[in-house]
Structure formats: structure tokens, C-alpha cells
Design an enzyme around this catalytic site. Structure first.
Site, PDB file in Angstrom:
ATOM      1  N   GLY A   1     -34.312 -18.173  -7.226  1.00 38.53           N
ATOM      2  CA  GLY A   1     -35.773 -18.161  -7.189  1.00 38.53           C
ATOM      3  C   GLY A   1     -36.339 -17.186  -8.196  1.00 38.53           C
ATOM      4  O   GLY A   1     -35.627 -16.352  -8.745  1.00 38.53           O
TER       5      GLY A   1
ATOM      6  N   HIS B   1     -42.481 -26.878 -14.731  1.00 34.59           N
ATOM      7  CA  HIS B   1     -41.479 -25.905 -15.231  1.00 34.59           C
ATOM      8  C   HIS B   1     -40.473 -26.540 -16.182  1.00 34.59           C
ATOM      9  O   HIS B   1     -39.290 -26.604 -15.914  1.00 34.59           O
ATOM     10  CB  HIS B   1     -40.819 -25.108 -14.102  1.00 34.59           C
ATOM     11  CG  HIS B   1     -40.164 -25.882 -12.990  1.00 34.59           C
ATOM     12  ND1 HIS B   1     -39.276 -26.894 -13.212  1.00 34.59           N
ATOM     13  CD2 HIS B   1     -40.256 -25.734 -11.634  1.00 34.59           C
ATOM     14  CE1 HIS B   1     -38.844 -27.354 -12.042  1.00 34.59           C
ATOM     15  NE2 HIS B   1     -39.436 -26.666 -11.077  1.00 34.59           N
TER      16      HIS B   1
ATOM     17  N   HIS C   1     -35.406 -17.834 -16.144  1.00 31.87           N
ATOM     18  CA  HIS C   1     -35.490 -19.295 -16.078  1.00 31.87           C
ATOM     19  C   HIS C   1     -35.594 -19.889 -17.474  1.00 31.87           C
ATOM     20  O   HIS C   1     -35.106 -20.986 -17.725  1.00 31.87           O
ATOM     21  CB  HIS C   1     -36.693 -19.712 -15.227  1.00 31.87           C
ATOM     22  CG  HIS C   1     -36.473 -19.494 -13.766  1.00 31.87           C
ATOM     23  ND1 HIS C   1     -36.542 -18.252 -13.196  1.00 31.87           N
ATOM     24  CD2 HIS C   1     -36.139 -20.352 -12.775  1.00 31.87           C
ATOM     25  CE1 HIS C   1     -36.280 -18.369 -11.899  1.00 31.87           C
ATOM     26  NE2 HIS C   1     -36.028 -19.621 -11.629  1.00 31.87           N
TER      27      HIS C   1
ATOM     28  N   GLU D   1     -44.087 -30.294  -4.253  1.00 36.75           N
ATOM     29  CA  GLU D   1     -42.973 -30.432  -5.207  1.00 36.75           C
ATOM     30  C   GLU D   1     -41.818 -31.116  -4.480  1.00 36.75           C
ATOM     31  O   GLU D   1     -41.042 -30.482  -3.783  1.00 36.75           O
ATOM     32  CB  GLU D   1     -42.554 -29.065  -5.751  1.00 36.75           C
ATOM     33  CG  GLU D   1     -41.715 -29.203  -7.002  1.00 36.75           C
ATOM     34  CD  GLU D   1     -40.993 -27.939  -7.403  1.00 36.75           C
ATOM     35  OE1 GLU D   1     -40.572 -27.164  -6.518  1.00 36.75           O
ATOM     36  OE2 GLU D   1     -40.833 -27.728  -8.608  1.00 36.75           O
TER      37      GLU D   1
ATOM     38  N   ASP E   1     -40.192 -15.780 -17.248  1.00 41.52           N
ATOM     39  CA  ASP E   1     -39.698 -14.542 -16.625  1.00 41.52           C
ATOM     40  C   ASP E   1     -38.486 -13.985 -17.346  1.00 41.52           C
ATOM     41  O   ASP E   1     -37.979 -12.917 -16.986  1.00 41.52           O
ATOM     42  CB  ASP E   1     -39.379 -14.777 -15.140  1.00 41.52           C
ATOM     43  CG  ASP E   1     -38.250 -15.787 -14.937  1.00 41.52           C
ATOM     44  OD1 ASP E   1     -37.820 -16.403 -15.918  1.00 41.52           O
ATOM     45  OD2 ASP E   1     -37.811 -15.951 -13.779  1.00 41.52           O
TER      46      ASP E   1
ATOM     47  N   ASP F   1     -43.695 -19.570 -10.000  1.00 39.20           N
ATOM     48  CA  ASP F   1     -42.722 -20.239  -9.111  1.00 39.20           C
ATOM     49  C   ASP F   1     -42.083 -19.195  -8.180  1.00 39.20           C
ATOM     50  O   ASP F   1     -40.925 -19.325  -7.771  1.00 39.20           O
ATOM     51  CB  ASP F   1     -41.656 -20.984  -9.927  1.00 39.20           C
ATOM     52  CG  ASP F   1     -41.013 -22.135  -9.138  1.00 39.20           C
ATOM     53  OD1 ASP F   1     -41.451 -22.395  -8.004  1.00 39.20           O
ATOM     54  OD2 ASP F   1     -40.059 -22.747  -9.654  1.00 39.20           O
TER      55      ASP F   1
ATOM     56  N   HIS G   1     -38.258 -32.094 -11.992  1.00 35.84           N
ATOM     57  CA  HIS G   1     -37.010 -32.366 -11.269  1.00 35.84           C
ATOM     58  C   HIS G   1     -36.571 -33.800 -11.559  1.00 35.84           C
ATOM     59  O   HIS G   1     -36.320 -34.588 -10.661  1.00 35.84           O
ATOM     60  CB  HIS G   1     -37.181 -32.101  -9.767  1.00 35.84           C
ATOM     61  CG  HIS G   1     -37.303 -30.629  -9.462  1.00 35.84           C
ATOM     62  ND1 HIS G   1     -36.205 -29.794  -9.386  1.00 35.84           N
ATOM     63  CD2 HIS G   1     -38.382 -29.832  -9.270  1.00 35.84           C
ATOM     64  CE1 HIS G   1     -36.607 -28.560  -9.138  1.00 35.84           C
ATOM     65  NE2 HIS G   1     -37.930 -28.553  -9.074  1.00 35.84           N
TER      66      HIS G   1
ATOM     67  N   ASN H   1     -36.483 -26.221 -16.673  1.00 35.05           N
ATOM     68  CA  ASN H   1     -35.814 -25.876 -15.410  1.00 35.05           C
ATOM     69  C   ASN H   1     -35.812 -27.100 -14.506  1.00 35.05           C
ATOM     70  O   ASN H   1     -36.641 -27.986 -14.664  1.00 35.05           O
ATOM     71  CB  ASN H   1     -36.521 -24.714 -14.710  1.00 35.05           C
ATOM     72  CG  ASN H   1     -36.402 -23.439 -15.506  1.00 35.05           C
ATOM     73  OD1 ASN H   1     -37.369 -22.920 -16.032  1.00 35.05           O
ATOM     74  ND2 ASN H   1     -35.181 -22.949 -15.619  1.00 35.05           N
TER      75      ASN H   1
ATOM     76  N   HIS I   1     -33.415 -28.261  -4.348  1.00 36.32           N
ATOM     77  CA  HIS I   1     -33.987 -29.126  -3.299  1.00 36.32           C
ATOM     78  C   HIS I   1     -32.859 -29.845  -2.553  1.00 36.32           C
ATOM     79  O   HIS I   1     -31.948 -30.392  -3.181  1.00 36.32           O
ATOM     80  CB  HIS I   1     -34.947 -30.155  -3.913  1.00 36.32           C
ATOM     81  CG  HIS I   1     -36.190 -29.551  -4.485  1.00 36.32           C
ATOM     82  ND1 HIS I   1     -37.451 -29.862  -4.031  1.00 36.32           N
ATOM     83  CD2 HIS I   1     -36.367 -28.627  -5.453  1.00 36.32           C
ATOM     84  CE1 HIS I   1     -38.343 -29.168  -4.704  1.00 36.32           C
ATOM     85  NE2 HIS I   1     -37.711 -28.407  -5.584  1.00 36.32           N
TER      86      HIS I   1
HETATM   87 ZN   LIG Z   1     -39.035 -26.769  -9.043  1.00 34.17          ZN
END
Ligand SMILES: [Zn+2]
Length: 389
Positions: free
Chosen positions: A313, A220, A255, A131, A252, A278, A199, A223, A145
Site C-alpha cells: 500500500g 494509477h 509505486h 475500484e 511516492d 492511494d 487493473h 501500477n 484485489h
Molecule cells: Zn488500484
């Protein structure tokens, strides 16, 4: 090994015979008692396409300068696999995220050596998920990131990662609007690697170009994106509308909110949704402060930047995400479980996984859902061997 449980398709008990790591026989047995009781379901093993770590262990340990990076990688992977299996996850993709290329190579090399040391790891790990670093540097899309390590898509650099991973990278998440991304998507697909969009701050046209180039997964969705998104020309709409893309979803409750999950599942249809955790290394840890107080694990399992509401996270594993997705959407339990079994296998194009049928791999999860909606794992089988505990 013989295992009896109710099949999700029709709620009737079957006995599954396992031989040499495969499903050798599936028999209807009227009156057979399920292992653990009549309320136990037997499903293909839960399969998580995105796991960064769990229970204090991290596939990117070297990136954080953790002491864990000096621990024995084989023991770490064994403990991590046991933890995941105790929550029903039989199969998973260790995920390596953006860092300096040399550090990413070191992380990949370390996990690859551990995976190759043991037959059960080779079965449980269905491939690595890379990723980054070929993602958007924009605030929002890049998520957590580190911007300084984001790189333009580059097949030579990908090859360096794949060499370090001993060929085990099976999925690569990238931003299709970055220069060179479409060429890299074609290169990935030619080399048997699943190209995933994520992303990203792409316009709708770039999403369509990525799909034309061979991208088949949205990572995802909802997100790793901007806090505000224009109502037209949106990468979220375009990916939701695109039937060629399987969308992964972190169900969850933090997110993605229940209403978002409901709408996304309706848009994609259940068969194009894959549930992922994740999960990160602080997932599964007792409440408290970690990393010199920078992160806090709350009593409800949330992981936040200390003193802020910002998530640091994900912590819920597939057992929780399946029940959430079932309760929040129009899906029945069988469809929600398929989002964590059949669909991930389809996303990775593994036709012997994700199904209970003769000849398929004997990766199985037996579970019940309690009255309080908690999923209780009865047994997790990986490649014909019990893997939980
Ligand atoms: Zn990610």
C-alpha cells in the site's frame, strides 16, 4: 475570512475573501503579508481521487474484519479528514475496493451514512471511487484485489453499489477487456459517473474502444499491471498516447520511480496528470509490525509485506507527491500543484473546484516548501472553514 498568500501563477501576493463557502473576492495587495510569512503560497485545496484509508482508519474496514468496523463511522471520518487536511488535502474520494458484493455494499453504505451526517464531509468528499470488482483477474493487473471476488462488468451490480452509496459513487475503475465492460462504460457515463481504466491487461485496441465508449481516466498508470509487458500492443503505451485520458499517478517514489514519472508526465503533458496518494490505513502509522505481524511499516514510512520487498500500500499523501513530481519532472511548482488541484477537479468535471476565482468553492491550501524540500502546510480550508487541526 480573508487569506493572503502568493499565487503560484506569478508569485505575487493576493488576498482571497471567503463568504458562505465561496470565494467572494480575489485582490492583488501589494505589500500585503502572507499569513504565516512571505514564503507562503495559496493554492486551491489539494484534491485526492483515491484514498483507501489513513492513520489506522480504513474505508474498507469491514473487508478486513478490523475492529475499526465497529467504531463510530462519523468519528472515524472526522479523524481521517483532519489527518488528510493536516497534510493539505482538502478534498478526497474515499475508495472502496473489490470484495464480496454484500461486503462492498456494506462498506459503501457505512461511508455514505457518515458523509451525509455532516456538511463539511459533504464538501470534502467529492465522490466515492469504486475500484473493482469489474477488473482483470490476471496476476499482476489485479494487484492486491482478491481474485475470488472479481466480477464481470454488470450494470445491475453497479446499481446495487450506487444504491448502497446513496448515489455518491463518482468514479469507477474497471478493465475494458472484460466482457460487458464497454456497455458498462457507456452506462456509467450516461449516469454521470467517470469511467476509469485500471487493473487491466487489455490490448491496445480495447483501450481505444474504452475511450470511444467514454472512458476519460487512467487509474494509477504503471501500477496494477504485469511485471513484464510486451514492447508492442501495450496498455501502458496506448494510455500514455491517448490525449482523451487523464492519468492518475502515485508519485511516492515506490509505486513509480522518478524516471517513470518524468516520462509519463512528458507523454501526458502536465494538464492530463492527476496526482493521487492511494493511501491505505497503515499510512501515517508509526514504524512497527501490524495485523499479527503480516505488515510492516518501515522507518521511512514504506508499508511492506513483512520480510519481503513487496509494497502493501501507499503511504505518502499529496503534500509529498507534489514535491516529488515537481523535483522529478520538467514541471514547475505551479504545474505540479495543478496536478493535485485543477486536474482532479477536471477529471470529476467539477468546474467550481480546483481554481482560485470569484464564485469558486472556498477549498484552499496554504503551504510553504522548506529548504529540505518538505512541504509544510500552513492551513487547509474546506468549504470556507479551517479543516486542519
Ligand atoms: Zn488500484
Amino acid at each position: 475570512m480573508k487569506l493572503t498568500g502568493k499565487l503560484l501563477d506569478d508569485s505575487l501576493p493576493v488576498t482571497v475573501t471567503v463568504e458562505d463557502g465561496r470565494i467572494a473576492h480575489v485582490a492583488r495587495e501589494t505589500g500585503a503579508t502572507a499569513l504565516g510569512g512571505p514564503d507562503v503560497w495559496i493554492a486551491p485545496g489539494f484534491h485526492d481521487l483515491q484514498v483507501n484509508g489513513y492513520g489506522g482508519r480504513d474505508f474498507n474496514a469491514g473487508s478486513w474484519g478490523l475492529e475499526a468496523s465497529s467504531a463510530d463511522p462519523v468519528e472515524e471520518l472526522a479523524a481521517l479528514q483532519r489527518d488528510l487536511a493536516s497534510h493539505g488535502t482538502a478534498l478526497f474520494c474515499p475508495t472502496v475496493v473489490t470484495d464480496a458484493p454484500e461486503q462492498m455494499e456494506a462498506n459503501l453504505r457505512r461511508i455514505a451514512a457518515a458523509v451525509e451526517s455532516n456538511a463539511r464531509f459533504r464538501t470534502a468528499v467529492t465522490g466515492f471511487h469504486l475500484e473493482g470488482p469489474f477488473i482483470s483477474p490476471e496476476e499482476g493487473p489485479r494487484g492486491a484485489h482478491p481474485v475470488e471476488h472479481i466480477r464481470l462488468p454488470d450494470a445491475d451490480l453497479f446499481d446495487r453499489f450506487q444504491d448502497a452509496a446513496h448515489g455518491l459513487i463518482r468514479m469507477c475503475t474497471l478493465a475494458p477487456e472484460m466482457p460487458g465492460a464497454l456497455g458498462l462504460i457507456e452506462y456509467l457515463v450516461e449516469n454521470g459517473v467517470v469511467a476509469a481504466i485500471g487493473h487491466t491487461g487489455a490490448g491496445a485496441a480495447s483501450i481505444r474502444d474504452a475511450v470511444a465508449a467514454g472512458a476519460t481516466v487512467s487509474t494509477h498508470i504503471g501500477n496494477g499491471c504485469h511485471a513484464s509487458i510486451p514492447r508492442h500492443n501495450s496498455y501502458i503505451w496506448e494510455q500514455l498516447a491517448c490525449d482523451e485520458l487523464i492519468a492518475t499517478l502515485i508519485a511516492d517514489g515506490h509505486h513509480i520511480e522518478p524516471a517513470e514519472a518524468r516520462v509519463m508526465v512528458r507523454a501526458k503533458r502536465p494538464q492530463a496528470v492527476a496526482l493521487i496518494s492511494d493511501a491505505v490505513r497503515l499510512a501515517g502509522m508509526p514504524p512497527g509490525l501490524y495485523a499479527d505481524g503480516r505488515f510492516e511499516v518501515k522507518a521511512d514510512g514504506h508499508i511492506v509485506l513483512t520480510g519481503t520487498p513487496y509494497l502493501a500500500g501507499a503511504s505518502a499523501l499529496l503534500d509529498t507527491c507534489i514535491v516529488n513530481a515537481w523535483r522529478w519532472t520538467d514541471m514547475d511548482l505551479a504545474q505540479a500543484v495543478a496536478c493535485a488541484t485543477e486536474t482532479p477537479a477536471r477529471a470529476l468535471r467539477m468546474d467550481r473546484k480546483g481554481r482560485i476565482a470569484v464564485g469558486c468553492d472556498a477549498d484552499l491550501t496554504l503551504f510553504r516548501v522548506r529548504e529540505d524540500d518538505l512541504m509544510e502546510i500552513v492551513m487547509t480550508v474546506v468549504g470556507g472553514e479551517r479543516a486542519d487541526g
